[in-house]
Scaffold this motif. Structure first.
Motif, short mmCIF file in Angstrom:
data_model
loop_
_atom_site.label_atom_id
_atom_site.label_comp_id
_atom_site.label_asym_id
_atom_site.label_seq_id
_atom_site.Cartn_x
_atom_site.Cartn_y
_atom_site.Cartn_z
N MET A 96 0.80 -1.19 0.00
CA MET A 96 0.00 0.00 0.00
C MET A 96 0.85 1.25 0.00
N GLY A 97 2.10 1.11 -0.27
CA GLY A 97 2.93 2.29 -0.25
C GLY A 97 3.73 2.46 -1.52
N ARG A 98 4.10 3.70 -1.75
CA ARG A 98 5.00 3.94 -2.87
C ARG A 98 6.38 3.37 -2.53
N ARG A 99 6.64 3.25 -1.24
CA ARG A 99 7.84 2.59 -0.72
C ARG A 99 7.36 1.54 0.27
N ASN A 100 7.86 0.30 0.14
CA ASN A 100 7.41 -0.81 0.98
C ASN A 100 8.60 -1.45 1.65
N PHE A 101 8.46 -1.67 2.96
CA PHE A 101 9.55 -2.19 3.76
C PHE A 101 9.10 -3.39 4.58
N LEU A 102 9.98 -4.36 4.67
CA LEU A 102 9.74 -5.55 5.48
C LEU A 102 10.48 -5.38 6.80
N ILE A 103 9.80 -5.72 7.89
CA ILE A 103 10.45 -5.74 9.20
C ILE A 103 10.36 -7.16 9.72
N GLU A 104 11.51 -7.82 9.80
CA GLU A 104 11.63 -9.22 10.17
C GLU A 104 12.44 -9.33 11.46
N GLY A 105 12.56 -10.52 11.94
CA GLY A 105 13.36 -10.80 13.12
C GLY A 105 12.87 -12.07 13.77
N SER A 106 13.66 -12.60 14.66
CA SER A 106 13.26 -13.82 15.34
C SER A 106 12.06 -13.56 16.23
N SER A 107 11.42 -14.61 16.62
CA SER A 107 10.34 -14.49 17.59
C SER A 107 10.91 -13.83 18.84
N GLY A 108 10.25 -12.78 19.33
CA GLY A 108 10.73 -12.08 20.51
C GLY A 108 11.64 -10.90 20.21
N SER A 109 11.88 -10.62 18.93
CA SER A 109 12.79 -9.51 18.60
C SER A 109 12.10 -8.15 18.65
N GLY A 110 10.76 -8.12 18.64
CA GLY A 110 10.05 -6.86 18.76
C GLY A 110 9.24 -6.45 17.55
N LYS A 111 8.97 -7.35 16.62
CA LYS A 111 8.25 -7.00 15.39
C LYS A 111 6.86 -6.42 15.69
N THR A 112 6.13 -7.06 16.59
CA THR A 112 4.78 -6.58 16.92
C THR A 112 4.84 -5.22 17.58
N SER A 113 5.76 -5.03 18.50
CA SER A 113 5.89 -3.73 19.19
C SER A 113 6.26 -2.63 18.20
N VAL A 114 7.17 -2.92 17.28
CA VAL A 114 7.56 -1.94 16.26
C VAL A 114 6.36 -1.59 15.39
N CYS A 115 5.60 -2.60 14.99
CA CYS A 115 4.42 -2.37 14.15
C CYS A 115 3.42 -1.46 14.87
N GLU A 116 3.16 -1.76 16.13
CA GLU A 116 2.21 -0.95 16.89
C GLU A 116 2.71 0.48 17.08
N GLU A 117 4.00 0.67 17.25
CA GLU A 117 4.56 2.01 17.40
C GLU A 117 4.48 2.79 16.08
N LEU A 118 4.73 2.11 14.97
CA LEU A 118 4.59 2.76 13.67
C LEU A 118 3.15 3.23 13.45
N VAL A 119 2.19 2.38 13.77
CA VAL A 119 0.77 2.74 13.65
C VAL A 119 0.45 3.91 14.57
N ARG A 120 0.95 3.85 15.80
CA ARG A 120 0.70 4.93 16.77
C ARG A 120 1.20 6.27 16.23
N ARG A 121 2.30 6.24 15.49
CA ARG A 121 2.87 7.46 14.92
C ARG A 121 2.19 7.87 13.61
N GLY A 122 1.24 7.11 13.16
CA GLY A 122 0.50 7.48 11.96
C GLY A 122 0.99 6.86 10.67
N TYR A 123 1.92 5.93 10.75
CA TYR A 123 2.42 5.27 9.55
C TYR A 123 1.53 4.08 9.21
N HIS A 124 1.54 3.70 7.94
CA HIS A 124 0.78 2.53 7.51
C HIS A 124 1.65 1.30 7.76
N ALA A 125 1.21 0.44 8.68
CA ALA A 125 1.96 -0.76 9.02
C ALA A 125 1.00 -1.94 9.08
#
Length: 174
Positions: free
Chosen positions: A1-30
């Motif tokens: 959904m973006g003109r620029r698209n980024f993947l955020i990966e990592g092992s289980s427990g690395s913080g992917k869900t927290s990062v996603c929620e923080e991006l949404v909180r800041r108004g980014y499309h995640a």
């Protein structure tokens, strides 16, 4: 959904869900890939499968059609896809960049210790934890061409770094 698209990966427990929620909180499309795109399927064929135990990890894949459709929709300036997928090799090249959240084993263990008993790798789920720790050590599930992000830093700093590097990746293409 973006003109620029980024993947955020990592092992289980690395913080992917927290990062996603923080991006949404800041108004980014995640997109929470583990919630919105994932299903249990064969990583090679995409055919749905019934799994249990450790097979759940090995068969968590993303719907290729959904990933492709979201990437082709250019309404957002940037979209972040957060989560893990065993069929990553089939779509990783569609992203402008892939970020891998990296933590040390002590941080990972502490985060897994904080999980509830019914969560993947949570307390008492020793077989899952052993898999998580092996994958953390070997990095075998991670995209080869990726940008490492120190995810032991406070969440706001981790997201600031991802945003800084995302903007830099976009500027390099202009």
């Amino acid at each position: 959904m973006g003109r620029r698209n980024f993947l955020i990966e990592g092992s289980s427990g690395s913080g992917k869900t927290s990062v996603c929620e923080e991006l949404v909180r800041r108004g980014y499309h995640a997109i929470h890939g583990d919630r919105e795109l994932a299903y249990q399927g064969d990583p090679n064929t995409g055919e749905e499968v019934v799994t249990s135990g450790l097979e759940v990890h090995h068969h968590q894949i993303w719907h290729l059609g959904k990933v492709s459709a979201l990437i082709q929709d250019r309404r957002e300036e940037m979209t972040f896809f957060c989560g893990g997928s065993r069929n990553l090799k089939k779509f990783v090249d569609l992203f402008d960049a892939a970020f891998v959240l990296d933590v040390d084993v002590e941080t990972l263990t502490r985060r897994l210790d904080a999980r509830a008993d019914d969560e993947w790798g949570g307390r008492g789920r020793h077989t899952e934890r052993d898999l998580i720790l092996r994958l953390h050590r070997t990095k075998e599930d991670m995209p080869r061409q990726s940008i490492l992000i120190d995810a032991t830093a406070p969440l706001t700093e981790v997201v600031d770094e991802i945003l800084k590097r995302s903007r830099a990746a976009g500027a390099a293409d202009r």
